[in-house]
Design an enzyme around this catalytic site. Sequence first.
Site, PDB file in Angstrom:
ATOM      1  N   ASP A 226      20.471  58.242  72.292  1.00 33.70           N
ATOM      2  CA  ASP A 226      19.222  58.967  72.074  1.00 33.70           C
ATOM      3  C   ASP A 226      18.095  57.955  72.182  1.00 33.70           C
ATOM      4  OD1 ASP A 226      17.461  61.053  71.378  1.00 33.70           O
ATOM      5  OD2 ASP A 226      17.627  60.597  69.250  1.00 33.70           O
TER       6      ASP A 226
ATOM      7  N   ASP B 199      13.939  57.809  71.963  1.00 28.62           N
ATOM      8  CA  ASP B 199      12.716  58.539  71.627  1.00 28.62           C
ATOM      9  C   ASP B 199      11.511  57.642  71.827  1.00 28.62           C
ATOM     10  OD1 ASP B 199      13.966  60.921  70.849  1.00 28.62           O
ATOM     11  OD2 ASP B 199      14.200  60.247  68.784  1.00 28.62           O
TER      12      ASP B 199
END
Length: 173
Positions: free
Chosen positions: A101, A103
């Site tokens: 992930d 971000d």
Amino acid sequence: MKPALAEARAFIALGANLGDPAAQLERAFDELARLPETRLLARSALYLSKAQGYTAQPDFINAVAEVATRLTPRALLAALLEIETRHGRHRAFKNAPRTLDLDLLLYDGLVLHEPGLTLPHPRMCERAFVLLPLCEIAPEQRIPGKGGALACLAALPDGAAPRRLPLDDQDAA
């Protein structure tokens, strides 16, 4: 010919909890350093944290990277999503386990609200697993509309702090 964009400082959160999460993050740091018109300026240590939201999953390994880039925020986000895809990221459901992930947290103090991209990241000040590694590499960092990163970290409730992995665990990745 278009003039070159000025170099911007951006911060990126990294997380993984499937496969070999520490190795995934190490490969992702390398890939961030190879993005076009982008330099990796700093990277935090790796931190172990409990899953939030959907908790019936393995713990996460998290970190934060600082880059200098000439990519626009939208182009940088597209590059991050491409790296996630190469790492086998599937978005099965919100807060699902993941191989990687990435971000986009901050981009040169920019405040932006567009479909698919909000800066600063809307939940970063709720997450010790983001703020702790951010404060490690940029303790004086300001978060637009929120104040200093250290103050945001201090305002979080105790008990959910991630644990920094020992260096030998990080080197093994």
